[in-house]
Enzyme design. Structure first.
Site, PDB file in Angstrom:
ATOM      1  N   LYS A  20      -7.402 -23.108   8.474  1.00 34.48           N
ATOM      2  CA  LYS A  20      -6.353 -24.098   8.173  1.00 34.48           C
ATOM      3  C   LYS A  20      -6.943 -25.505   8.142  1.00 34.48           C
ATOM      4  O   LYS A  20      -6.590 -26.318   7.291  1.00 34.48           O
ATOM      5  CB  LYS A  20      -5.241 -24.010   9.216  1.00 34.48           C
ATOM      6  N   VAL A  75      -0.916 -23.174   5.928  1.00 34.82           N
ATOM      7  CA  VAL A  75      -1.314 -24.119   6.973  1.00 34.82           C
ATOM      8  C   VAL A  75      -0.112 -24.456   7.854  1.00 34.82           C
ATOM      9  O   VAL A  75       0.857 -25.059   7.398  1.00 34.82           O
ATOM     10  CB  VAL A  75      -1.878 -25.419   6.367  1.00 34.82           C
ATOM     11  N   ARG A 121       0.821  -1.222   0.000  1.00 28.83           N
ATOM     12  CA  ARG A 121       0.000   0.000   0.000  1.00 28.83           C
ATOM     13  C   ARG A 121       0.847   1.260   0.000  1.00 28.83           C
ATOM     14  O   ARG A 121       0.606   2.184  -0.761  1.00 28.83           O
ATOM     15  CB  ARG A 121      -0.891   0.005   1.259  1.00 28.83           C
ATOM     16  N   ILE A 168       5.610 -25.868   9.197  1.00 29.19           N
ATOM     17  CA  ILE A 168       5.487 -27.341   9.117  1.00 29.19           C
ATOM     18  C   ILE A 168       5.101 -27.701   7.686  1.00 29.19           C
ATOM     19  O   ILE A 168       4.052 -27.275   7.215  1.00 29.19           O
ATOM     20  CB  ILE A 168       4.393 -27.877  10.081  1.00 29.19           C
ATOM     21  N   GLU A 213      -2.667 -10.404  18.251  1.00 24.81           N
ATOM     22  CA  GLU A 213      -3.014  -9.146  17.584  1.00 24.81           C
ATOM     23  C   GLU A 213      -3.791  -8.241  18.540  1.00 24.81           C
ATOM     24  O   GLU A 213      -4.381  -8.718  19.513  1.00 24.81           O
ATOM     25  CB  GLU A 213      -3.946  -9.439  16.390  1.00 24.81           C
ATOM     26  N   GLY A 245       2.288 -22.739   8.974  1.00 28.93           N
ATOM     27  CA  GLY A 245       3.529 -22.032   8.662  1.00 28.93           C
ATOM     28  C   GLY A 245       4.718 -22.906   8.292  1.00 28.93           C
ATOM     29  O   GLY A 245       4.800 -23.403   7.174  1.00 28.93           O
ATOM     30  N   ASP A 274      -9.048 -18.653  12.687  1.00 32.33           N
ATOM     31  CA  ASP A 274      -7.780 -18.910  11.987  1.00 32.33           C
ATOM     32  C   ASP A 274      -7.504 -20.422  11.921  1.00 32.33           C
ATOM     33  O   ASP A 274      -7.160 -20.949  10.854  1.00 32.33           O
ATOM     34  CB  ASP A 274      -6.652 -18.179  12.737  1.00 32.33           C
TER      35      ASP A 274
HETATM   36  N1  LIG Z   1       2.432 -13.387   9.598  1.00 35.72           N
HETATM   37  C1  LIG Z   1       2.474 -14.714   9.652  1.00 35.72           C
HETATM   38  O1  LIG Z   1       3.193 -15.285  10.471  1.00 35.72           O
HETATM   39  C2  LIG Z   1       1.663 -15.531   8.699  1.00 35.72           C
HETATM   40  C3  LIG Z   1       1.719 -16.928   8.795  1.00 35.72           C
HETATM   41  C4  LIG Z   1       0.997 -17.706   7.874  1.00 35.72           C
HETATM   42  C5  LIG Z   1       0.228 -17.078   6.920  1.00 35.72           C
HETATM   43  N2  LIG Z   1       0.170 -15.699   6.887  1.00 35.72           N
HETATM   44  C6  LIG Z   1      -0.658 -15.091   5.842  1.00 35.72           C
HETATM   45  O2  LIG Z   1       0.166 -14.318   4.999  1.00 35.72           O
HETATM   46  C7  LIG Z   1      -0.549 -13.193   4.513  1.00 35.72           C
HETATM   47  C8  LIG Z   1       0.212 -11.926   4.846  1.00 35.72           C
HETATM   48  O3  LIG Z   1       0.380 -11.851   6.242  1.00 35.72           O
HETATM   49  P1  LIG Z   1       1.372 -10.794   6.905  1.00 35.72           P
HETATM   50  O4  LIG Z   1       1.463 -11.173   8.339  1.00 35.72           O
HETATM   51  O5  LIG Z   1       2.609 -10.661   6.131  1.00 35.72           O
HETATM   52  O6  LIG Z   1       0.500  -9.460   6.784  1.00 35.72           O
HETATM   53  P2  LIG Z   1       1.001  -7.973   7.015  1.00 35.72           P
HETATM   54  O7  LIG Z   1       2.261  -7.924   7.784  1.00 35.72           O
HETATM   55  O8  LIG Z   1      -0.172  -7.221   7.537  1.00 35.72           O
HETATM   56  O9  LIG Z   1       1.318  -7.459   5.535  1.00 35.72           O
HETATM   57  C9  LIG Z   1       0.337  -7.258   4.586  1.00 35.72           C
HETATM   58  C10 LIG Z   1       0.952  -6.525   3.418  1.00 35.72           C
HETATM   59  O10 LIG Z   1      -0.041  -6.379   2.406  1.00 35.72           O
HETATM   60  C11 LIG Z   1      -0.052  -5.029   1.971  1.00 35.72           C
HETATM   61  N3  LIG Z   1      -1.400  -4.667   1.582  1.00 35.72           N
HETATM   62  C12 LIG Z   1      -2.526  -4.709   2.312  1.00 35.72           C
HETATM   63  N4  LIG Z   1      -3.582  -4.287   1.594  1.00 35.72           N
HETATM   64  C13 LIG Z   1      -3.096  -3.967   0.380  1.00 35.72           C
HETATM   65  C14 LIG Z   1      -3.673  -3.452  -0.797  1.00 35.72           C
HETATM   66  N5  LIG Z   1      -4.975  -3.199  -0.871  1.00 35.72           N
HETATM   67  N6  LIG Z   1      -2.866  -3.242  -1.844  1.00 35.72           N
HETATM   68  C15 LIG Z   1      -1.549  -3.508  -1.786  1.00 35.72           C
HETATM   69  N7  LIG Z   1      -0.947  -3.990  -0.695  1.00 35.72           N
HETATM   70  C16 LIG Z   1      -1.712  -4.216   0.370  1.00 35.72           C
HETATM   71  C17 LIG Z   1       0.426  -4.201   3.137  1.00 35.72           C
HETATM   72  O11 LIG Z   1       0.978  -3.003   2.641  1.00 35.72           O
HETATM   73  P3  LIG Z   1       1.631  -1.884   3.593  1.00 35.72           P
HETATM   74  O12 LIG Z   1       2.824  -2.540   4.222  1.00 35.72           O
HETATM   75  O13 LIG Z   1       2.034  -0.793   2.681  1.00 35.72           O
HETATM   76  O14 LIG Z   1       0.593  -1.500   4.582  1.00 35.72           O
HETATM   77  C18 LIG Z   1       1.480  -5.136   3.740  1.00 35.72           C
HETATM   78  O15 LIG Z   1       2.718  -4.934   3.142  1.00 35.72           O
HETATM   79  C19 LIG Z   1      -1.940 -13.296   5.139  1.00 35.72           C
HETATM   80  O16 LIG Z   1      -2.798 -13.978   4.264  1.00 35.72           O
HETATM   81  C20 LIG Z   1      -1.698 -14.143   6.375  1.00 35.72           C
HETATM   82  O17 LIG Z   1      -2.845 -14.847   6.798  1.00 35.72           O
HETATM   83  C21 LIG Z   1       0.864 -14.922   7.737  1.00 35.72           C
END
Ligand SMILES: NC(=O)c1ccc[n+]([C@@H]2O[C@H](COP(=O)([O-])OP(=O)(O)OC[C@H]3O[C@@H](n4cnc5c(N)ncnc54)[C@H](OP(=O)(O)O)[C@@H]3O)[C@@H](O)[C@H]2O)c1
Length: 446
Positions: free
Chosen positions: A203, A130, A42, A134, A188, A132, A199
């Site tokens: 999974k 699912v 973003r 694993i 969070e 992470g 969540d």
């Molecule tokens: N975090 C984990 O440990 C983890 C584990 C397993 C799966 N996941 C999955 O991985 C995905 C990402 O998670 P995350 O933790 O990395 O999320 P995050 O830290 O909140 O990052 C989301 C990213 O997406 C960008 N974004 C959001 N809305 C957008 C839009 N409309 N247009 C363009 N960019 C946009 C944000 O941009 P800005 O930075 O500019 O705001 C940010 O860079 C999710 O589906 C989550 O469920 C995460």
């Protein structure tokens, strides 16, 4: 292989860093280099602690779908629809492979997306979605693929596991530990997706699809979280020889697929009972291989990036498998088992007025509903005062237990709605059960 990354948060930046820092290892294992060429998020000006200046920047992430320098799109934005869905759909339509960590999207649209990707001969890979770090999707699609998976269950949310572990170790209540987890960054600011079981259910729905070769059915999952688990329940669980875990469980039954996410008691000597803190665990039972337990970190930058990049490596090596193991065109629609059909032992904790005849009243209700009691604990005596009464049952159905709970509501000495939890006898994987499964499979797989 040229990669476009949409989303530069925890996961996206982890992927950029891993591809950079482990460049030599990847180069050794893959037939050609994996290079990030374009990125999107973003806010372009945000400091992300990595140098992104060499990549093309797209203000609109959907533009990565047909970007001329992108062969594979990595979607790590998140959300069950919106821009993430638009990006993946357009990427597939534009002939790009897709790697995603987005469990919410796959839980809602996984079957349809898998169909489009397979029709186009493209990968839809989602190991990171699912548990992470694993590699359970890979394990089920490849190493365990020759087996009939009989059941799959696991600790699928690290935040809940951390909270329950802390509650057990310190004797504190849920709200107190949740606040600490938020302070430490394990939960969070709005923890509802985690602590209410959503969540884990996302999974579980994906695991179920892979395990049973069926369509993803998120709506068919019975979901509750850990908000109602109290320090007192944890203490009683310990006394009874159990630990409380938030599990996602999926089983094929004669009445359909039983998918449940809830706090439950597991025997202290079960492997999964010993998985503590932020760790995840997934247990599968295959008809030839038997039980398989995988333990690892379920979230966080490193584990999730590791999973995303392993998917990229598969694509680079030309290993493109059907998303849900069986080809999407063959995925069956198996109904959800009816509500209340789960059969097993249960734990009930009541707060009652300590007066003569109360236990007899409770026992009569259980008798009338044909629920047989295994254990009863009433520790303290405080005539006329509130005391806890804990009961465990022999095998009974959830529906029978619900009827008992309803009737207890009209007993004046029962002061609050009983706390009910299923007791999961996880090793109940007998030959008899296998025979039943054989019958049910022929019913659902005909
Ligand atoms: N975090 C984990 O440990 C983890 C584990 C397993 C799966 N996941 C999955 O991985 C995905 C990402 O998670 P995350 O933790 O990395 O999320 P995050 O830290 O909140 O990052 C989301 C990213 O997406 C960008 N974004 C959001 N809305 C957008 C839009 N409309 N247009 C363009 N960019 C946009 C944000 O941009 P800005 O930075 O500019 O705001 C940010 O860079 C999710 O589906 C989550 O469920 C995460």
């Amino acid at each position: 292989m040229r990669v476009g990354i949409a989303g530069l948060g925890t996961v996206g930046i982890g992927v950029v860093r891993l591809l950079e820092e482990n460049r030599d290892i990847l180069r050794q294992h893959c037939p050609w280099p994996i290079e990030v060429t374009a990125v999107s998020a973003r806010d372009r000006r945000k400091n992300r602690a990595v140098d992104l200046s060499k990549y093309d920047w797209c203000d609109d992430p959907v533009a990565l779908a047909d970007h001329p320098k992108v062969d594979v799109v990595v979607e790590v934005i998140g959300g069950s629809g919106g821009v993430a869905k638009a990006l993946i759909e357009k990427a597939i339509a534009s002939g790009r492979h897709v790697v995603t960590a987005n469990k919410a999207l796959l839980a809602e649209h996984g079957t349809a997306l898998a169909r489009s990707a397979e029709q186009a001969g493209l990968a839809l890979a989602y190991e990171a979605a699912v548990a992470g770090g694993i590699p359970i999707i890979k394990a089920m699609r490849e190493g365990l693929a020759a087996n009939r998976i009989e059941q799959v269950y696991g600790i699928l949310n690290g935040t809940c596991n951390y909270i329950l572990t802390q509650m057990r170790e310190t004797g504190r209540e849920f709200a107190d530990v949740l606040q600490e987890a938020q302070h430490l960054g394990y939960a969070e600011a709005d923890p509802s997706f985690d602590v209410d079981g959503i969540d884990a259910a996302h999974k579980l729905s994906i695991l179920t699809g892979v395990a049973f070769g069926c369509e993803v059915d998120f709506a068919g999952i019975r979901i509750s979280g850990i908000r109602n688990v109290s320090a007192m329940d944890i203490e009683y669980a310990n006394e009874l020889g159990y630990r409380i875990k938030l599990l996602g469980l999926s089983r094929l039954t004669e009445r359909g697929i039983e998918q449940r996410v809830h706090a439950c008691m597991v025997p202290q000597n079960a492997l999964i009972a010993k998985v503590d803190g932020v760790y995840n665990a997934v247990v599968t039972h295959g008809n030839f291989v038997g039980q398989n337990v995988s333990i690892g970190r379920g979230a966080g930058q490193g584990p999730t990036a590791s999973a995303v990049v392993s998917d990229l490596m598969d694509i680079a090596r030309g290993r493109i498998l059907p998303a849900f193991s069986a080809p999407a065109a063959t995925l069956r629609k198996i109904p959800a088992a009816p509500e209340g059909s789960h059969v097993g032992p249960f734990y009930l904790r009541l707060m009652v007025v300590d007066r003569p005849g109360v236990i007899a009243e409770i026992a009569a209700i259980m008798r009338d509903e044909h629920v047989s009691m295994e254990t009863m604990i009433q520790r303290a005596r405080a005539p006329g005062d509130r005391v806890p009464v804990v009961l465990t049952t022999h095998e009974t159905s959830q529906a029978q237990v619900s009827r008992v709970v309803n009737k207890l509501g009209s007993v004046s000495a029962v002061l609050e709605p009983p706390h009910v939890m299923s007791i999961e006898q996880l090793s109940r994987d007998s030959r008899k059960r296998r025979r039943w499964i054989g019958t049910w499979r022929s019913k659902w797989c005909a």
